[in-house]
Design a protein around this motif. Structure first.
Motif, short mmCIF file in Angstrom:
data_model
loop_
_atom_site.label_atom_id
_atom_site.label_comp_id
_atom_site.label_asym_id
_atom_site.label_seq_id
_atom_site.Cartn_x
_atom_site.Cartn_y
_atom_site.Cartn_z
N PRO A 193 0.82 -1.22 0.00
CA PRO A 193 0.00 0.00 0.00
C PRO A 193 0.86 1.27 0.00
O PRO A 193 1.97 1.29 0.53
N ALA A 194 0.32 2.32 -0.58
CA ALA A 194 1.03 3.60 -0.66
C ALA A 194 1.43 4.08 0.73
O ALA A 194 0.62 4.06 1.66
N GLY A 195 2.67 4.51 0.85
CA GLY A 195 3.16 5.08 2.11
C GLY A 195 3.79 4.08 3.05
O GLY A 195 4.45 4.49 4.02
N VAL A 196 3.60 2.79 2.82
CA VAL A 196 4.20 1.78 3.70
C VAL A 196 5.72 1.82 3.58
O VAL A 196 6.44 1.75 4.58
N PHE A 197 6.22 1.93 2.35
CA PHE A 197 7.66 2.04 2.09
C PHE A 197 7.90 3.34 1.34
O PHE A 197 7.21 3.65 0.37
N ASN A 198 8.91 4.09 1.76
CA ASN A 198 9.27 5.33 1.10
C ASN A 198 10.79 5.40 0.96
O ASN A 198 11.53 4.88 1.81
N LEU A 199 11.25 6.04 -0.10
CA LEU A 199 12.68 6.16 -0.38
C LEU A 199 13.04 7.63 -0.59
O LEU A 199 12.46 8.30 -1.45
N VAL A 200 13.99 8.10 0.21
CA VAL A 200 14.51 9.46 0.06
C VAL A 200 16.03 9.38 -0.01
O VAL A 200 16.68 8.91 0.93
N HIS A 201 16.60 9.82 -1.12
CA HIS A 201 18.05 9.86 -1.24
C HIS A 201 18.59 11.09 -0.51
O HIS A 201 17.91 12.12 -0.42
N GLY A 202 19.80 11.00 -0.01
CA GLY A 202 20.40 12.14 0.67
C GLY A 202 21.59 11.73 1.50
O GLY A 202 21.92 10.55 1.63
N ASP A 203 22.23 12.72 2.09
CA ASP A 203 23.38 12.44 2.93
C ASP A 203 22.99 12.41 4.40
O ASP A 203 21.85 12.72 4.78
N GLY A 204 23.93 12.03 5.26
CA GLY A 204 23.65 11.90 6.67
C GLY A 204 23.30 13.20 7.37
O GLY A 204 22.30 13.28 8.11
N PRO A 205 24.10 14.27 7.17
CA PRO A 205 23.81 15.52 7.88
C PRO A 205 22.47 16.15 7.53
O PRO A 205 21.92 16.91 8.33
N SER A 206 21.93 15.85 6.35
CA SER A 206 20.65 16.44 5.97
C SER A 206 19.51 15.45 6.20
O SER A 206 18.75 15.55 7.16
N VAL A 207 19.40 14.45 5.34
CA VAL A 207 18.28 13.50 5.42
C VAL A 207 18.40 12.59 6.65
O VAL A 207 17.43 12.39 7.38
N GLY A 208 19.58 12.05 6.89
CA GLY A 208 19.74 11.14 8.04
C GLY A 208 19.44 11.81 9.36
O GLY A 208 18.71 11.26 10.20
N SER A 209 19.96 12.99 9.55
CA SER A 209 19.73 13.72 10.79
C SER A 209 18.28 14.14 10.93
O SER A 209 17.70 14.09 12.02
N ALA A 210 17.65 14.56 9.83
CA ALA A 210 16.25 14.97 9.87
C ALA A 210 15.35 13.81 10.28
O ALA A 210 14.39 13.99 11.04
N MET A 211 15.64 12.61 9.79
CA MET A 211 14.86 11.44 10.20
C MET A 211 15.10 11.13 11.68
O MET A 211 14.17 10.83 12.42
N SER A 212 16.36 11.18 12.11
CA SER A 212 16.69 10.83 13.48
C SER A 212 16.04 11.77 14.49
O SER A 212 15.67 11.36 15.60
N ARG A 213 15.88 13.03 14.12
CA ARG A 213 15.29 14.03 15.02
C ARG A 213 13.78 14.10 14.91
O ARG A 213 13.12 14.72 15.76
N HIS A 214 13.19 13.50 13.89
CA HIS A 214 11.77 13.72 13.59
C HIS A 214 10.88 13.15 14.69
O HIS A 214 10.99 11.98 15.06
N PRO A 215 9.96 13.93 15.23
CA PRO A 215 9.12 13.45 16.33
C PRO A 215 8.15 12.34 15.94
O PRO A 215 7.68 11.60 16.81
N ASP A 216 7.84 12.19 14.66
CA ASP A 216 6.91 11.15 14.22
C ASP A 216 7.60 9.86 13.81
O ASP A 216 6.93 8.91 13.38
N VAL A 217 8.91 9.80 13.91
CA VAL A 217 9.65 8.57 13.66
C VAL A 217 9.85 7.87 15.00
O VAL A 217 10.39 8.44 15.94
#
Length: 480
Positions: A193-217
């Motif tokens: 189903p849509a949204g179950v798996f998502n792919l975002v390319h990026g580096d650690g300081p931008s995408v990785g850190s944003a995921m790690s800090r995100h309150p909904d993760v």
């Protein structure tokens, strides 16, 4: 030229918010073969929102429904195996034979292990107290994977999320986007189903850190360096999310005099050089019982000199280049440290191999190298090199060998070669590592993989790999 300028979010290939790009290079020639767009925090927010919305319904699916999807995922994975293998070989330099038969196949092997694990998982049970225990998906998962075993690590993180009813955002290494892009296509074709798996390319300081800090993760799973794993943990701390880490290693290989010396030493050298030494659990420290030390050096030198290095596009059991110029420079610097520190070069050394094919002479190929007479105070004994470099040293007693093996801040794997079952059991019990390899035998798909100490926490693979993606809930039996 391969252009990767779309992310997979909410079941669709969408244009990213970010316009930052980086080249995709192939390590065998250092030529640019493509370009990938790197995401930002806005792209992460979109992916998390899609995963959060999908969790409301996907978390309510039955085990049978999720098993059916996993079996369909296996069918599609089998059909795309050749595509995965060729992508991995191009982007990170694994020889095509190994890339197709081992690197790409790991995605299917782990999937079959997780299917068996989910089949055996009791999602609800009655406790001795009479209360009801439920195992439920943890929520939205942020997944960060490395370049050295790209599909292996994607499978080890994405599949348990899908198996348990969690949803996820994958950030693969920005250096190996080709295989990740194919994997997203596989998940889509499998019918998730849509949204179950998502792919975002990026580096650690931008995408990785944003995921790690995100309150909904709700959970972060990271594989990479110990330094970067520590950064993920710190970023995740403020929101008190679960963090699992698979980090570095400096794995010992204990060679006892009663083993099949010729076979085990040659295996040890080959295992260290496998994947051009770019495996976190590679047996990079060979500890040899002194009575067979000189004999071991003769065998090890012969094995290293026989190790072929060549074009990853060619079939065969040779090793390929290091991943990129930065990795090549790091390995060369560590070899120089070994020389400066007084270790004896038994084979190899600085620079590129002499007999490289003309078409790959600009690639990042290193000479398979062995140092002997290494002491525990040397940098090459203590630091992870992540290249085809083996260090060898003698020990006198079993007690001393165990102490030397455990003399590391890491604890991912340890290797043990002996003709005595009693010794194997006794020594394995005392080695401080998450996986013990005995006489050339490794654990199979479905067994837990992970380490002690600064090699990380949590386990991946099989039933134990599902646990990090599950929460426990308890309630009393219903009564009026």
């Amino acid at each position: 030229m391969i252009l990767i300028d779309k992310f997979y979010i909410g079941g669709e290939w969408v244009a990213p918010d970010s316009t930052t790009t980086m080249p995709i290079l192939t390590p065998s020639t250092n030529a640019q073969i493509g370009q990938v767009t790197l995401g930002n925090s806005v792209d992460v927010d979109r992916a998390v929102a899609a995963a959060k919305a999908a969790f409301e319904t996907f978390s309510m699916t039955t085990k049978d429904e999720r098993l059916a999807l996993l079996r369909r995922l296996a069918e599609v994975t089998r059909a795309r195996m050749d595509d995965l293998g060729h992508a991995i070989s191009k982007e990170m330099g694994a020889p095509i034979t190994m890339s197709c038969q081992v690197q790409a196949y790991s995605g299917l092997g782990h999937l079959e292990g997780y299917i068996a694990a989910l089949e055996s998982l009791d999602e609800q049970e009655t406790l001795p107290s009479g209360d009801i225990l439920s195992r439920e998906p943890i929520g939205v998962c942020g997944l960060i994977t490395p370049w050295n075993w790209p599909i292996n690590q994607i499978a080890q993180k994405v599949i348990p999320a899908l198996a348990t009813g969690a949803t996820c955002i994958l950030k693969p290494s920005e250096h190996t986007p080709l295989s990740a892009q194919i994997y997203a296509e596989i998940v889509h074709e499998a019918g998730y189903p849509a949204g179950v798996f998502n792919l975002v390319h990026g580096d650690g300081p931008s995408v990785g850190s944003a995921m790690s800090r995100h309150p909904d993760v709700a959970m972060m799973s990271f594989t990479g360096s110990t330094r970067a794993g520590s950064a993920v943990s710190k970023d995740a701390a403020d929101t008190v999310k679960r963090v699992t880490l698979e980090l570095g290693g400096k794995s010992p290989n204990l060679i006892f005099a009663d083993c099949d010396l010729e076979t085990r030493v040659r295996e040890g050298v080959a295992s260290c050089f496998y994947n051009t030494g770019q495996s976190c659990d590679a047996p990079t420290r060979m500890l040899v019982e002194r009575s067979v030390y000189e004999q071991t050096l003769v065998i090890a030198r012969s094995a290293a000199e026989a190790q072929q290095v060549g074009d990853p596009a060619q079939e065969g059991d040779h090793i390929g280049p290091l991943f990129d110029g930065l990795q090549y420079d790091r390995v060369q610097a560590m070899i120089q440290k070994g020389i400066d520190g007084g270790a004896r070069v038994l084979a190899g050394g600085l620079g590129r191999p002499d007999d490289l094919p003309v078409n790959v002479q600009n690639g990042w190929f290193a000479r398979p190298t062995i140092f002997c007479d290494v002491t525990p105070d040397m940098a090459i004994w203590r630091e992870e090199i992540f290249g085809p470099v083996l260090v060898i040293t003698p020990f006198d007693t079993e007690e001393e060998g165990i102490a030397m093996a455990n003399d590391t801040e890491y604890g991912l794997a340890a290797y043990l070669q002996t003709g005595s079952e009693e010794r194997a059991i006794r020594v394995a019990r005392r080695l401080r590592a998450g996986g013990i390899h005995i006489n050339g035998r490794d654990a199979g798909y479905g067994s837990p993989f992970g380490g002690f100490k600064q090699s990380g926490n949590g386990r991946e693979g099989g039933l134990f790999g599902l646990e990090d993606y599950l929460e426990l809930k308890v309630r009393p039996p219903f009564a009026l």
